[in-house]
Design a protein around this motif. Sequence first.
Motif, PDB file in Angstrom:
ATOM      1  N   ALA A 190       0.823  -1.206   0.000  1.00  0.00           N
ATOM      2  CA  ALA A 190       0.000   0.000   0.000  1.00  0.00           C
ATOM      3  C   ALA A 190       0.855   1.253   0.000  1.00  0.00           C
ATOM      4  CB  ALA A 190      -0.930  -0.009   1.205  1.00  0.00           C
ATOM      5  N   ASN A 191       1.978   1.192   0.656  1.00  0.00           N
ATOM      6  CA  ASN A 191       3.004   2.238   0.604  1.00  0.00           C
ATOM      7  C   ASN A 191       4.308   1.540   0.226  1.00  0.00           C
ATOM      8  OD1 ASN A 191       1.308   3.001   3.464  1.00  0.00           O
ATOM      9  ND2 ASN A 191       1.357   4.538   1.844  1.00  0.00           N
ATOM     10  N   PRO A 192       4.746   1.660  -1.010  1.00  0.00           N
ATOM     11  CA  PRO A 192       5.886   0.857  -1.476  1.00  0.00           C
ATOM     12  C   PRO A 192       7.131   1.110  -0.625  1.00  0.00           C
ATOM     13  CG  PRO A 192       5.432   2.665  -2.986  1.00  0.00           C
ATOM     14  CD  PRO A 192       4.291   2.630  -2.030  1.00  0.00           C
ATOM     15  N   ASP A 193       7.659   0.036  -0.065  1.00  0.00           N
ATOM     16  CA  ASP A 193       8.739   0.131   0.913  1.00  0.00           C
ATOM     17  C   ASP A 193       9.976  -0.585   0.375  1.00  0.00           C
ATOM     18  OD1 ASP A 193      10.361   0.247   3.129  1.00  0.00           O
ATOM     19  OD2 ASP A 193       8.818  -0.409   4.546  1.00  0.00           O
ATOM     20  N   PHE A 194      11.013   0.182   0.102  1.00  0.00           N
ATOM     21  CA  PHE A 194      12.238  -0.380  -0.467  1.00  0.00           C
ATOM     22  C   PHE A 194      13.361  -0.492   0.555  1.00  0.00           C
ATOM     23  CE2 PHE A 194       9.771   1.314  -3.952  1.00  0.00           C
ATOM     24  CZ  PHE A 194       9.812   0.266  -4.864  1.00  0.00           C
ATOM     25  N   ARG A 195      12.992  -0.430   1.826  1.00  0.00           N
ATOM     26  CA  ARG A 195      13.993  -0.693   2.863  1.00  0.00           C
ATOM     27  C   ARG A 195      14.284  -2.196   2.892  1.00  0.00           C
ATOM     28  NH1 ARG A 195      11.069   2.161   7.866  1.00  0.00           N
ATOM     29  NH2 ARG A 195       9.287   1.290   6.735  1.00  0.00           N
ATOM     30  N   PRO A 196      15.519  -2.585   3.088  1.00  0.00           N
ATOM     31  CA  PRO A 196      15.827  -4.016   3.154  1.00  0.00           C
ATOM     32  C   PRO A 196      15.378  -4.609   4.490  1.00  0.00           C
ATOM     33  CG  PRO A 196      17.810  -2.725   3.483  1.00  0.00           C
ATOM     34  CD  PRO A 196      16.727  -1.748   3.135  1.00  0.00           C
ATOM     35  N   PRO A 197      14.799  -5.802   4.491  1.00  0.00           N
ATOM     36  CA  PRO A 197      14.425  -6.442   5.751  1.00  0.00           C
ATOM     37  C   PRO A 197      15.654  -7.041   6.435  1.00  0.00           C
ATOM     38  CG  PRO A 197      13.889  -7.879   3.923  1.00  0.00           C
ATOM     39  CD  PRO A 197      14.409  -6.608   3.323  1.00  0.00           C
TER      40      PRO A 197
END
Length: 598
Positions: free
Chosen positions: A348-355
């Motif tokens: 819903a909010n594109p998240d490009f932080r690495p897990p």
Amino acid sequence: MIRTIPRASLLLAVLLSSTAVRAKTYFVGPEGAGMECTRATPCALGTGAQLATAGDTVILLDGTYHEPLTPENSGTPDAWITFRADDCSLPIIEGPGEGILDLEEKPSGVASSTGTYLRFVGLVSRYWDSGFTNGWTGQGTTNSNGHFEYINCIGDGNGRTGMVLYSAPGITVRESISAHNGGNPTGSWSSGIQLYTVLGTPQDNIIERNVSFENTDAEKNTDGSGFIVDEYTEGATFTNNIAFANGGSCFRFTRSSNTVISHFSCYHNGMNPLATGPTNPGEFFFTDEYSRSTATVSNTLAAASGSTMDPSAFVYHPEPEFPLDMGLINNLTVDSGATPFFSDPEGANPDFRPPMSVAAQVEDGGHPDAAADVDIGFDPKCIVKRDPQVPFQKEWWTYAIDYDYIRSIGGVAKCFAPKPRTGGADIGAYELSGAPHAFNEPGGCVPGPDPVDPVDPEPAGPVDEPAGPVPPPVDVVSPDDTVTPTPPGPEPVATEPVATTPTPTPSGTDVPVAPGPSPTPEPTASAAGTSPGGPVTPAAPSSTAPVVAEQPADDGCACAVPGRRAPSGGGLPTALPVAGLALLALWRRARRGRATRY
């Protein structure tokens, strides 16, 4: 000893002391009018743009403006002209949208074909021809106006390019968003952020901490990339940027040299099903060996979808005659299938932080000599998965800039909260190590105090203008000297006073070093991304300059307004600073005794 003060010098000293250049602040508003340009009585956007000169600041109050911002004046290297959003505000400069097709001249939202050393901060330019641009002077030229900065800005839903600099040196784009640009079917060679024949070194042109998504090229279907260095750009540095779901590539190289790229995060670009030049833009596309041989890409995450348009992270066309990994250092790529190193790229909010699950692959995996000091720090909530409702919309555009959220947190700048890169350099635009990002909360923005313009000292009381002709020279005598009359000289001729991100330097072996300037090959007019006649101008094919707001009429006022000359004749100013009063006192005493003894 006798010191003679000529009449012309006396007048010049008084005039210069009362006309010293001082930076001013102008406030403009969507409903502004008049010439006061204060917070209480703001003027129109066009008025502020015409009044601002070197060192001045124009503050845009919150709201939507339905006229373009077209500065004509220039700053200097030490005194830029700044156009910025009011604290905690989101001024939107909005154009005619698809109605632009009916206009003979296609205006851009924030544009100048004459000004240099211009800075734009916190502004939204949407639904115009181009969002932010300088002047177009033709294909292969190098004589346009340069030194532009776009900081905390948004270029959204413009028919051509979101943010661009043509044929000039000096561009900075920092912590900005470019989306849904290039949809006009009559405006080709479009991308999100474009450098076209930009001059200078990689240290002169800095593109850092930006997000570019869902851009296209609706007429030719040849470009539409998130970022592009185009047609003999000489050098640029791109650091900590994100590009996803663009019609073209994440990054496109076309006949340009000395491009330094580090800490990118690229995801599923090559979305345009009509792509023709090339048909396989991929994530990074090298149009030619000239660009490929002088570029470096390091510390980058790139995930291709594996589709026909996005077959792999790196696409070379034609195939180079040197090793494919030349200039590619410490990158992590996926050519198809699942992408484990982004938290939620299609959420819903594109998240490009690495897990944390990919810490072993991403954390400290970058090359230290190409490492940035901070990461992008982009708040995913500034983009939302919903119909963007923009002009020339494409069916594959599924995300929107969340203007309501951005306004609630205090403006575009609040979408970015860069944090230091600690320990080794993590791969990608975000830093995994260290404390979590401190994103801003809605309602938490507190405006700062208004800037205070410098004020000239006021005289103690009213000063009468001298009657009659200008006095003769004043002889100023030292206490122990004898007075010697000064022989008359020729009448002086009256003259008017004349106004007068650090980038890491790679070193050592196996490091992304930007090579020196390469010989410029002859242009090829038919290559992808170009045209025999060049790209269509930012304003219109039939006009090389953006539309400029009409200049305010001269009301005969001799007010102290930058750019307006005081009426000729008339005598000395009636409100003089202290230095002028002292000289005037000397003149009065001289009229009584021709010489003054001390």
